[in-house]
Motif scaffolding. Structure first.
Motif, PDB file in Angstrom:
ATOM      1  N   UNK A 173      97.111  11.012 -28.407  1.00  0.00           N
ATOM      2  CA  UNK A 173      95.756  11.300 -28.874  1.00  0.00           C
ATOM      3  C   UNK A 173      95.678  10.964 -30.356  1.00  0.00           C
ATOM      4  N   UNK A 174      94.483  10.673 -30.815  1.00  0.00           N
ATOM      5  CA  UNK A 174      94.299  10.303 -32.218  1.00  0.00           C
ATOM      6  C   UNK A 174      94.428  11.531 -33.102  1.00  0.00           C
ATOM      7  N   UNK A 175      94.964  11.325 -34.291  1.00  0.00           N
ATOM      8  CA  UNK A 175      95.101  12.409 -35.250  1.00  0.00           C
ATOM      9  C   UNK A 175      95.337  11.859 -36.641  1.00  0.00           C
ATOM     10  N   UNK A 176      95.171  12.692 -37.629  1.00  0.00           N
ATOM     11  CA  UNK A 176      95.407  12.292 -39.016  1.00  0.00           C
ATOM     12  C   UNK A 176      96.708  12.934 -39.473  1.00  0.00           C
ATOM     13  N   UNK A 177      97.699  12.106 -39.792  1.00  0.00           N
ATOM     14  CA  UNK A 177      98.987  12.608 -40.265  1.00  0.00           C
ATOM     15  C   UNK A 177      98.951  12.862 -41.768  1.00  0.00           C
ATOM     16  N   UNK A 178      98.195  12.036 -42.496  1.00  0.00           N
ATOM     17  CA  UNK A 178      98.070  12.186 -43.951  1.00  0.00           C
ATOM     18  C   UNK A 178      96.624  11.895 -44.331  1.00  0.00           C
ATOM     19  N   UNK A 179      95.968  12.879 -44.903  1.00  0.00           N
ATOM     20  CA  UNK A 179      94.624  12.686 -45.469  1.00  0.00           C
ATOM     21  C   UNK A 179      94.753  11.768 -46.685  1.00  0.00           C
ATOM     22  N   UNK A 180      93.672  11.187 -47.196  1.00  0.00           N
ATOM     23  CA  UNK A 180      93.780  10.322 -48.373  1.00  0.00           C
ATOM     24  C   UNK A 180      94.599  11.004 -49.478  1.00  0.00           C
ATOM     25  N   UNK A 181      95.690  10.345 -49.853  1.00  0.00           N
ATOM     26  CA  UNK A 181      96.672  10.919 -50.768  1.00  0.00           C
ATOM     27  C   UNK A 181      97.040   9.901 -51.829  1.00  0.00           C
ATOM     28  N   UNK A 182      97.174  10.362 -53.058  1.00  0.00           N
ATOM     29  CA  UNK A 182      97.559   9.502 -54.178  1.00  0.00           C
ATOM     30  C   UNK A 182      98.971   8.964 -53.977  1.00  0.00           C
ATOM     31  N   UNK A 183      99.188   7.745 -54.435  1.00  0.00           N
ATOM     32  CA  UNK A 183     100.516   7.144 -54.392  1.00  0.00           C
ATOM     33  C   UNK A 183     101.538   7.905 -55.214  1.00  0.00           C
ATOM     34  N   UNK A 184     101.081   8.795 -56.082  1.00  0.00           N
ATOM     35  CA  UNK A 184     102.019   9.601 -56.865  1.00  0.00           C
ATOM     36  C   UNK A 184     102.611  10.745 -56.045  1.00  0.00           C
ATOM     37  N   UNK A 185     102.037  11.025 -54.874  1.00  0.00           N
ATOM     38  CA  UNK A 185     102.536  12.097 -54.010  1.00  0.00           C
ATOM     39  C   UNK A 185     103.380  11.503 -52.877  1.00  0.00           C
ATOM     40  N   UNK A 186     104.427  10.799 -53.274  1.00  0.00           N
ATOM     41  CA  UNK A 186     105.276  10.103 -52.303  1.00  0.00           C
ATOM     42  C   UNK A 186     105.982  11.063 -51.362  1.00  0.00           C
ATOM     43  N   UNK A 187     106.328  12.247 -51.846  1.00  0.00           N
ATOM     44  CA  UNK A 187     107.038  13.212 -51.003  1.00  0.00           C
ATOM     45  C   UNK A 187     106.200  13.591 -49.786  1.00  0.00           C
ATOM     46  N   UNK A 188     104.910  13.798 -49.973  1.00  0.00           N
ATOM     47  CA  UNK A 188     104.020  14.162 -48.862  1.00  0.00           C
ATOM     48  C   UNK A 188     103.939  13.027 -47.844  1.00  0.00           C
ATOM     49  N   UNK A 189     103.809  11.811 -48.323  1.00  0.00           N
ATOM     50  CA  UNK A 189     103.696  10.651 -47.446  1.00  0.00           C
ATOM     51  C   UNK A 189     105.001  10.434 -46.679  1.00  0.00           C
ATOM     52  N   UNK A 190     106.123  10.521 -47.380  1.00  0.00           N
ATOM     53  CA  UNK A 190     107.420  10.327 -46.737  1.00  0.00           C
ATOM     54  C   UNK A 190     107.711  11.425 -45.721  1.00  0.00           C
ATOM     55  N   UNK A 191     107.294  12.651 -46.004  1.00  0.00           N
ATOM     56  CA  UNK A 191     107.501  13.746 -45.050  1.00  0.00           C
ATOM     57  C   UNK A 191     106.796  13.446 -43.732  1.00  0.00           C
ATOM     58  N   UNK A 192     105.588  12.903 -43.806  1.00  0.00           N
ATOM     59  CA  UNK A 192     104.853  12.551 -42.588  1.00  0.00           C
ATOM     60  C   UNK A 192     105.567  11.429 -41.837  1.00  0.00           C
TER      61      UNK A 192
END
Length: 63
Positions: free
Chosen positions: A31-50
Protein backbone atom coordinates in the motif's frame (compact mmCIF):
# COMPACT_ATOMS: atom_id res chain seq x y z
CA UNK A 1 20.99 -4.86 -9.17
CA UNK A 2 19.96 -6.49 -5.92
CA UNK A 3 18.15 -4.85 -3.02
CA UNK A 4 21.31 -4.26 -0.94
CA UNK A 5 22.92 -2.47 -3.87
CA UNK A 6 19.81 -0.30 -4.28
CA UNK A 7 19.96 0.74 -0.62
CA UNK A 8 23.69 1.39 -0.95
CA UNK A 9 22.98 3.69 -3.92
CA UNK A 10 20.33 5.59 -1.95
CA UNK A 11 22.75 6.06 0.94
CA UNK A 12 25.38 7.41 -1.48
CA UNK A 13 22.81 9.88 -2.78
CA UNK A 14 21.99 11.02 0.77
CA UNK A 15 25.70 11.66 1.38
CA UNK A 16 25.65 14.10 -1.55
CA UNK A 17 22.74 16.19 -0.24
CA UNK A 18 23.16 19.84 0.67
CA UNK A 19 21.14 21.63 3.39
CA UNK A 20 19.01 23.42 0.77
CA UNK A 21 18.00 20.09 -0.83
CA UNK A 22 14.64 18.57 0.11
CA UNK A 23 13.88 14.86 0.17
CA UNK A 24 10.59 12.98 0.42
CA UNK A 25 10.29 9.22 0.21
CA UNK A 26 7.07 7.49 -0.78
CA UNK A 27 6.62 3.73 -0.58
CA UNK A 28 4.20 1.63 -2.55
CA UNK A 29 4.88 -2.03 -1.67
CA UNK A 30 1.51 -3.41 -0.65
CA UNK A 31 0.00 0.00 0.00
CA UNK A 32 1.14 3.56 -0.58
CA UNK A 33 2.68 5.46 2.30
CA UNK A 34 5.06 8.28 3.12
CA UNK A 35 8.32 7.12 4.69
CA UNK A 36 9.85 10.61 4.88
CA UNK A 37 7.94 13.90 4.74
CA UNK A 38 9.78 16.76 2.95
CA UNK A 39 13.07 16.91 4.85
CA UNK A 40 16.15 19.12 4.55
CA UNK A 41 19.32 17.54 3.21
CA UNK A 42 20.95 18.57 6.48
CA UNK A 43 18.85 15.94 8.31
CA UNK A 44 20.65 12.96 6.82
CA UNK A 45 20.13 10.81 9.92
CA UNK A 46 16.34 10.91 9.49
CA UNK A 47 16.56 10.03 5.80
CA UNK A 48 19.06 7.22 6.37
CA UNK A 49 16.96 5.78 9.20
CA UNK A 50 14.03 5.43 6.79
CA UNK A 51 16.21 3.83 4.12
CA UNK A 52 17.63 1.36 6.65
CA UNK A 53 14.10 0.14 7.44
CA UNK A 54 13.24 -0.65 3.82
CA UNK A 55 12.74 -4.28 2.85
CA UNK A 56 11.97 -5.73 -0.55
CA UNK A 57 8.64 -7.48 -0.87
CA UNK A 58 5.71 -8.31 -3.08
CA UNK A 59 5.70 -7.42 -6.74
CA UNK A 60 7.88 -4.35 -6.12
CA UNK A 61 11.03 -6.28 -5.28
CA UNK A 62 14.15 -4.97 -6.97
CA UNK A 63 15.28 -8.05 -8.93
Amino acid sequence: MDWDESKKSLKFLVDQLCPQDKVSIVTYAGSAGVAVEPTSGSNKAKILAAINQFEAGGSTTDY
